[in-house]
Design a protein around this motif. Structure first.
Motif, mmCIF file in Angstrom:
data_model
loop_
_atom_site.group_PDB
_atom_site.id
_atom_site.type_symbol
_atom_site.label_atom_id
_atom_site.label_comp_id
_atom_site.label_asym_id
_atom_site.label_seq_id
_atom_site.Cartn_x
_atom_site.Cartn_y
_atom_site.Cartn_z
ATOM 1 N N SER A 14 0.955 -1.073 -0.046
ATOM 2 C CA SER A 14 0.007 -0.007 -0.174
ATOM 3 C C SER A 14 0.695 1.170 -0.037
ATOM 4 C CB SER A 14 -0.920 -0.009 1.284
ATOM 5 O OG SER A 14 -0.348 0.385 2.459
ATOM 6 N N LEU A 15 2.131 0.942 0.307
ATOM 7 C CA LEU A 15 3.054 2.429 0.194
ATOM 8 C C LEU A 15 3.849 2.241 -0.756
ATOM 9 C CD1 LEU A 15 3.965 2.047 4.116
ATOM 10 C CD2 LEU A 15 2.549 3.844 2.959
ATOM 11 N N GLY A 16 3.850 1.297 -1.802
ATOM 12 C CA GLY A 16 4.486 1.459 -3.064
ATOM 13 C C GLY A 16 5.370 0.380 -3.203
ATOM 14 N N PHE A 17 5.778 -0.212 -2.253
ATOM 15 C CA PHE A 17 6.927 -1.471 -2.490
ATOM 16 C C PHE A 17 6.356 -2.528 -3.251
ATOM 17 C CE2 PHE A 17 8.426 0.629 1.615
ATOM 18 C CZ PHE A 17 9.642 0.139 1.635
ATOM 19 N N ARG A 18 7.102 -2.984 -4.044
ATOM 20 C CA ARG A 18 6.690 -4.216 -5.005
ATOM 21 C C ARG A 18 7.401 -5.263 -4.989
ATOM 22 N NH1 ARG A 18 2.573 -2.063 -4.583
ATOM 23 N NH2 ARG A 18 1.793 -0.620 -5.941
ATOM 24 N N PRO A 47 7.596 -24.605 6.012
ATOM 25 C CA PRO A 47 8.656 -23.937 5.074
ATOM 26 C C PRO A 47 8.161 -22.287 5.214
ATOM 27 C CG PRO A 47 6.913 -24.577 3.550
ATOM 28 C CD PRO A 47 6.648 -25.408 4.845
ATOM 29 N N TRP A 48 9.054 -21.509 5.471
ATOM 30 C CA TRP A 48 9.038 -20.089 5.642
ATOM 31 C C TRP A 48 9.857 -19.652 4.426
ATOM 32 C CZ3 TRP A 48 8.729 -16.968 10.809
ATOM 33 C CH2 TRP A 48 7.836 -17.608 11.545
ATOM 34 N N HIS A 49 9.103 -18.573 3.769
ATOM 35 C CA HIS A 49 9.796 -18.340 2.353
ATOM 36 C C HIS A 49 9.722 -16.741 2.638
ATOM 37 C CE1 HIS A 49 8.898 -21.908 0.494
ATOM 38 N NE2 HIS A 49 7.614 -21.770 0.461
ATOM 39 N N ALA A 50 10.839 -16.195 2.547
ATOM 40 C CA ALA A 50 11.345 -14.575 2.707
ATOM 41 C C ALA A 50 11.203 -13.942 1.298
ATOM 42 C CB ALA A 50 12.731 -14.544 3.485
ATOM 43 N N LEU A 51 10.541 -13.124 1.242
ATOM 44 C CA LEU A 51 10.357 -12.388 -0.015
ATOM 45 C C LEU A 51 11.319 -10.821 -0.146
ATOM 46 C CD1 LEU A 51 6.372 -12.766 -0.582
ATOM 47 C CD2 LEU A 51 8.514 -14.226 -1.322
ATOM 48 N N GLU A 52 11.708 -10.420 -1.094
ATOM 49 C CA GLU A 52 12.315 -9.173 -1.185
ATOM 50 C C GLU A 52 11.427 -8.237 -1.780
ATOM 51 O OE1 GLU A 52 15.541 -7.531 -4.107
ATOM 52 O OE2 GLU A 52 16.603 -8.321 -2.044
ATOM 53 N N MET A 53 11.107 -7.056 -1.393
ATOM 54 C CA MET A 53 10.325 -5.953 -1.841
ATOM 55 C C MET A 53 10.912 -4.842 -2.006
ATOM 56 S SD MET A 53 6.976 -6.627 0.490
ATOM 57 C CE MET A 53 5.778 -6.020 -0.923
ATOM 58 N N GLU A 54 10.721 -4.089 -2.963
ATOM 59 C CA GLU A 54 11.422 -2.722 -3.051
ATOM 60 C C GLU A 54 10.678 -1.535 -3.437
ATOM 61 O OE1 GLU A 54 13.094 -2.601 -7.610
ATOM 62 O OE2 GLU A 54 14.312 -3.609 -6.401
ATOM 63 N N LEU A 55 10.885 -0.298 -3.076
ATOM 64 C CA LEU A 55 10.393 0.866 -2.984
ATOM 65 C C LEU A 55 11.373 1.916 -3.789
ATOM 66 C CD1 LEU A 55 7.671 2.923 -2.490
ATOM 67 C CD2 LEU A 55 9.241 3.293 -0.325
ATOM 68 N N PRO A 56 11.059 2.260 -5.132
ATOM 69 C CA PRO A 56 11.797 3.126 -6.001
ATOM 70 C C PRO A 56 11.582 4.507 -5.398
ATOM 71 C CG PRO A 56 10.093 2.187 -7.332
ATOM 72 C CD PRO A 56 9.851 1.635 -5.892
ATOM 73 N N ARG A 57 12.910 5.392 -5.468
ATOM 74 C CA ARG A 57 12.540 6.661 -5.063
ATOM 75 C C ARG A 57 11.669 7.422 -5.784
ATOM 76 N NH1 ARG A 57 15.803 10.579 -2.769
ATOM 77 N NH2 ARG A 57 17.592 9.110 -2.124
ATOM 78 N N HIS A 58 11.054 8.305 -5.362
ATOM 79 C CA HIS A 58 9.880 8.747 -6.165
ATOM 80 C C HIS A 58 10.048 10.370 -5.910
ATOM 81 C CE1 HIS A 58 8.425 8.907 -2.008
ATOM 82 N NE2 HIS A 58 7.592 9.694 -2.380
ATOM 83 N N ASP A 59 9.270 11.081 -6.405
ATOM 84 C CA ASP A 59 9.468 12.822 -6.490
ATOM 85 C C ASP A 59 9.137 13.287 -5.096
ATOM 86 O OD1 ASP A 59 8.975 15.465 -6.607
ATOM 87 O OD2 ASP A 59 7.764 15.415 -8.447
ATOM 88 N N PRO A 60 10.022 13.792 -4.410
ATOM 89 C CA PRO A 60 9.741 14.068 -3.020
ATOM 90 C C PRO A 60 8.763 15.149 -2.759
ATOM 91 C CG PRO A 60 11.870 15.073 -3.729
ATOM 92 C CD PRO A 60 11.396 14.176 -4.959
#
Length: 95
Positions: free
Chosen positions: A51-55, A69-82
């Motif tokens: 909801s905050l923009g992480f994908r 099993p526990w699966h760890a996922l990576e998520m990222e949030l690109p820099r945006h216009d401040p």
């Protein structure tokens, strides 16, 4: 972050904490992207991050805990216009 008090859930505290941390991180650095790890079964946390923009960018590791099993996922949030706020789905006008 672990919110272990059930009475504190659903009040948006985690979302505000992550939004504030992401904003501060981008303001303090020149990083083009912010990454985090989350367990796949932690749907509440994943919802907040999304909801905050992480994908989601992929599964980074798996482990077995108590035979499951526990699966760890990576998520990222690109820099945006401040000048634009980090999304807050509760206050967005969808009309």
């Amino acid at each position: 972050m672990k919110n272990s008090d059930p009475a504190a859930r659903g009040r948006g505290l985690g979302r505000e904490l992550i939004r504030t941390a992401a904003r501060a991180g981008f303001e303090a650095t020149d990083l083009p992207v912010m990454t985090l790890g989350v367990y796949a079964h932690n749907t509440s946390a994943r919802y907040v991050y999304e909801s905050l923009g992480f994908r989601e960018t992929g599964r980074v590791r798996s482990a077995e805990v108590d035979g499951r099993p526990w699966h760890a996922l990576e998520m990222e949030l690109p820099r945006h216009d401040p000048t634009e706020p980090i999304p807050n789905p509760g206050s967005q006008n969808t009309a």
